[in-house]
Structure formats: structure tokens, C-alpha cells
Design a protein around this motif. Structure first.
Motif, PDB file in Angstrom:
ATOM      1  N   ASN A   1      -3.326   4.856  -1.956  1.00  0.00           N
ATOM      2  CA  ASN A   1      -3.180   4.139  -2.487  1.00  0.00           C
ATOM      3  C   ASN A   1      -4.328   2.758  -1.850  1.00  0.00           C
ATOM      4  O   ASN A   1      -3.750   3.033  -0.975  1.00  0.00           O
ATOM      5  N   GLU A   2      -4.986   2.415  -2.223  1.00  0.00           N
ATOM      6  CA  GLU A   2      -5.684   1.396  -2.046  1.00  0.00           C
ATOM      7  C   GLU A   2      -4.813  -0.083  -1.696  1.00  0.00           C
ATOM      8  O   GLU A   2      -3.640  -0.068  -2.506  1.00  0.00           O
TER       9      GLU A   2
ATOM     10  N   GLN B   1       1.124  -1.408   0.105  1.00  0.00           N
ATOM     11  CA  GLN B   1       0.112  -0.314   0.077  1.00  0.00           C
ATOM     12  C   GLN B   1       0.975   1.149  -0.004  1.00  0.00           C
ATOM     13  O   GLN B   1       1.808   1.380   1.176  1.00  0.00           O
TER      14      GLN B   1
ATOM     15  N   GLU C   1      -2.922  -3.176  -2.019  1.00  0.00           N
ATOM     16  CA  GLU C   1      -3.033  -3.750  -4.019  1.00  0.00           C
ATOM     17  C   GLU C   1      -2.407  -5.433  -3.613  1.00  0.00           C
ATOM     18  O   GLU C   1      -0.519  -5.484  -3.010  1.00  0.00           O
TER      19      GLU C   1
END
Length: 124
Positions: free
Chosen positions: A43-44, A39, A46
């Protein structure tokens, strides 16, 4: 209950390598599929890579395929992520996680135990 602890993060120049480790305690990791996620700020979380409980099946995000390798040493209750040819866009906090099943999975919702994360910073 499983506790996971990541280590091996740090600062590296672009093109360099790092190996992350994820040590399990409290229960054997042998029965779990394991994964690595990351992460970056804003951002999310991933998916990066996953490995089955036997180690015979692996799965990678397209962005790291050919550069990262996930492996496990069940006798040491440890999972690894070897990261080569690192790029600045690989900069993130990296988390290891244990899957509710024994196979590979890329959806973070399939994972039930998570570590606290280790920071990886790649400078250009």
C-alpha cells in the motif's frame, strides 16, 4: 536538521492498545506541526493524524477517528499516538514526521523530516 525516532510498536491482539512515541533530536520540535503516517505492505503511505505546533489543533483520518489520539509534549520534544480499539487493518509500519509549517497537514509532501518507522501488528 531534525532527527526523529519512533518507538512503542509491537504485536497486540485486536481490541488492544498501544502508545507510539516519536522523540526528536537535533532541533526543537516546538516549531513544527507533526504527523503520523502508516504504510502496510503493498500500500501507499497514508495519513493517520496530525497536530499543530501548539497542540491545539488536531486532525485525523476517518479510519482512526475516535480510536487514536495524537498529542505532544514540547518540553520533552516528543509526540505521541495513543491507539485504542486496534483492528487487524491497523497493521502497518508507523512513521512520524515534521511538517514544513506549524499547522496540521495530511499530505506527506508537506513533511520534511521523517523517522525510520515502527512496526505495529494487530492479530485477529
Amino acid at each position: 536538521q531534525v532527527q526523529l525516532e519512533e518507538s512503542g510498536g509491537g504485536l497486540v491482539q485486536a481490541g488492544g492498545s498501544l502508545r507510539l512515541s516519536c522523540a526528536g533530536s537535533g532541533r526543537t520540535l516546538r516549531i513544527y506541526g507533526m504527523g503520523w503516517f502508516r504504510q502496510a505492505p503493498g500500500n501507499e503511505r497514508e495519513f493517520v493524524a496530525a497536530i499543530s505546533w501548539t497542540g491545539t489543533s488536531t486532525y485525523y483520518a476517518d479510519s482512526v477517528k475516535g480510536r487514536f489520539t495524537i498529542s505532544r509534549a514540547n518540553g520533552l520534544n516528543t509526540v505521541y499516538l495513543q491507539m485504542n480499539s486496534l483492528k487487524p487493518e491497523d497493521t502497518a509500519v508507523y512513521y512520524c514526521a515534521a511538517n514544513a509549517g506549524a499547522g496540521t497537514a495530511f499530505d506527506p509532501n508537506d513533511y520534511i523530516y521523517w523517522g525510520q518507522g515502527t512496526q505495529v501488528t494487530v492479530s485477529s
